[in-house]
Design a protein around this motif. Structure first.
Motif, short mmCIF file in Angstrom:
data_model
loop_
_atom_site.label_atom_id
_atom_site.label_comp_id
_atom_site.label_asym_id
_atom_site.label_seq_id
_atom_site.Cartn_x
_atom_site.Cartn_y
_atom_site.Cartn_z
N LEU A 1 -57.59 19.32 -55.32
CA LEU A 1 -56.64 19.04 -56.24
C LEU A 1 -55.44 18.73 -55.77
N ILE A 2 -55.05 18.98 -54.55
CA ILE A 2 -53.86 18.69 -54.17
C ILE A 2 -53.76 17.18 -53.80
N TYR A 3 -54.81 16.65 -53.21
CA TYR A 3 -55.12 15.12 -53.07
C TYR A 3 -54.78 14.58 -54.30
N THR A 4 -55.52 15.06 -55.46
CA THR A 4 -55.52 14.29 -56.74
C THR A 4 -54.14 14.43 -57.18
N ILE A 5 -53.06 15.62 -56.91
CA ILE A 5 -51.96 15.71 -57.42
C ILE A 5 -50.87 14.69 -56.86
N PHE A 6 -50.98 14.64 -55.61
CA PHE A 6 -50.10 13.85 -54.66
C PHE A 6 -50.21 12.47 -54.68
N PHE A 7 -51.65 12.09 -54.75
CA PHE A 7 -52.05 10.61 -54.40
C PHE A 7 -52.56 9.97 -55.54
N GLY A 8 -52.58 10.86 -56.80
CA GLY A 8 -52.95 10.18 -58.16
C GLY A 8 -51.89 9.36 -58.44
N LYS A 9 -52.31 8.28 -59.19
CA LYS A 9 -51.08 7.32 -59.52
C LYS A 9 -50.43 7.69 -60.79
N LEU A 10 -51.13 9.00 -61.35
CA LEU A 10 -50.29 9.39 -62.61
C LEU A 10 -49.07 10.05 -62.54
N SER A 11 -49.00 10.90 -61.47
CA SER A 11 -47.79 11.75 -61.73
C SER A 11 -46.66 11.39 -60.87
N SER A 12 -46.94 10.15 -60.13
CA SER A 12 -45.65 9.87 -59.50
C SER A 12 -44.45 9.09 -60.17
N SER A 13 -44.89 8.56 -61.50
CA SER A 13 -43.98 8.11 -62.43
C SER A 13 -43.28 8.90 -63.42
N ILE A 14 -43.91 10.31 -63.41
CA ILE A 14 -43.13 11.06 -64.51
C ILE A 14 -42.07 11.76 -64.14
N HIS A 15 -40.86 11.76 -65.04
CA HIS A 15 -39.64 12.65 -64.89
C HIS A 15 -39.57 13.12 -66.09
N GLN A 16 -38.98 14.40 -66.06
CA GLN A 16 -38.80 15.29 -67.19
C GLN A 16 -37.47 14.74 -67.91
N ASN A 17 -37.56 14.64 -68.98
CA ASN A 17 -36.60 14.16 -70.07
C ASN A 17 -36.08 15.55 -70.75
N ALA A 18 -34.93 16.10 -70.06
CA ALA A 18 -34.50 17.42 -70.60
C ALA A 18 -34.32 17.73 -71.93
N GLU A 19 -33.63 16.81 -72.76
CA GLU A 19 -33.16 17.05 -73.95
C GLU A 19 -34.42 16.92 -74.83
N LYS A 20 -35.34 15.97 -74.51
CA LYS A 20 -36.62 15.91 -75.33
C LYS A 20 -37.60 17.15 -75.06
N SER A 21 -37.59 17.57 -74.00
CA SER A 21 -38.31 18.75 -73.49
C SER A 21 -37.85 20.11 -74.38
N VAL A 22 -36.54 20.32 -74.49
CA VAL A 22 -35.97 21.15 -75.26
C VAL A 22 -36.40 21.10 -76.52
N GLU A 23 -36.30 20.02 -77.04
CA GLU A 23 -36.71 19.68 -78.61
C GLU A 23 -37.91 20.18 -78.81
N ILE A 24 -39.10 19.83 -78.17
CA ILE A 24 -40.38 19.91 -78.50
C ILE A 24 -40.79 21.42 -78.21
#
Lengths: 100, 172
Positions: free
Chosen positions: B108-131
């Motif tokens: 799972l660690i390998y998938t989390i750190f070397f998967g292509k998906l998670s590297s480009s996601i950044h939290q958008n604070a205002e949006k996440s408060v809203e949802i």
């Protein structure tokens, strides 16, 4: 700002402790609690992705998972009580009437 | 730079990790259940850090409140069994389970750190408060997801009836 990986690693760790608990413990109630732990780890992943992707579907799904977990624990604990009444034990090694 | 967010995350994460290990390894199921309550409370804190206020509150009410009370009641209804220490009984099986767990964890660690998906996601604070507000989730539940919501209600009814039937003393 905390990167998404931290949350996912925490979720993975809790899921694995739940798996190890289910595989190793003999007390049916602790096995049940380990299942709740795994459900919670999945919920944490859902909420993490929901928050990071800006989409509320993940949190809606967590709501449904909680509903199912409540239903599951009510029925499961009733089964454990019925088992205890019949066999006077909740050790899952001794409950093997379905084993052929 | 150490912000309040990072401190809070570390505290809640450490509590969650330690209590989840204790839940699995303690002999006495009541102590396990109480550590599980602590684990759920720490998770509620982490949900708040993720700006999921509704889920955090529901976590405390439903999990730490309702489900764990049910667990504690059932534990107290049953006769306590003599349990052994973690590695005392059937140690081969337990080591095997631990090894399986560690292997899957590193996978799972390998998938989390070397998967292509998670590297480009950044939290958008205002949006996440809203949802995360109850308004956003309630709107979703009563419009797009109305049928699953009704089905969940029906499931709870079925579970309540099923639990009553199962826990009844004599089957007719």
């Amino acid at each position: 700002m905390i990167p998404i990986e931290f949350y996912l690693v925490l979720s993975a760790f809790m899921f694995i402790t739940g798996v190890v608990g289910v595989l190793t413990r003999k007390n049916a109630i602790i096995v049940f609690m380990s299942i709740e732990l795994m459900l919670n780890a999945a919920n944490l992943s859902f909420v993490t992705f929901s928050s990071f992707l800006g989409n509320n579907i993940g949190q809606l799904f967590v709501f449904f998972v909680m509903t199912v977990a409540a239903a599951e624990s009510a029925v499961g604990l009733a089964i454990i009580i019925a088992l205890f009444r019949n066999k006077l034990t909740i050790n899952i090694d001794e409950i093997n009437v379905l084993k052929w | 730079m150490i912000t309040l967010q990072i401190i809070l995350f570390s505290v809640f994460a450490i509590i969650a990790v330690v209590t989840s290990i204790l839940v699995v390894t303690r002999k006495n199921p009541i102590i396990s259940a109480l550590f599980l309550v602590l684990n759920f409370a720490a998770l509620a804190g982490i949900y708040l850090l993720l700006n999921a206020q509704f889920i955090a509150v529901v976590q405390v009410i439903v999990y730490a409140g309702a489900i764990m009370v049910l667990f504690l009641f059932v534990i107290m209804l049953l006769r306590p069994e003599h349990e052994k220490n973690f590695f005392e009984e059937n140690p081969k099986m337990k080591w095997l389970a631990l090894i399986v767990g560690v292997v899957v964890f590193f996978q799972l660690i390998y998938t989390i750190f070397f998967g292509k998906l998670s590297s480009s996601i950044h939290q958008n604070a205002e949006k996440s408060v809203e949802i995360g507000t109850i308004e956003s989730i309630g709107r979703g539940l009563f419009t797009t997801y109305l049928i699953p919501f009704e089905a969940a209600g029906f499931l709870l009814l079925a579970a309540a009836i099923g639990a009553l039937v199962l826990a009844k003393k004599h089957f007719d």
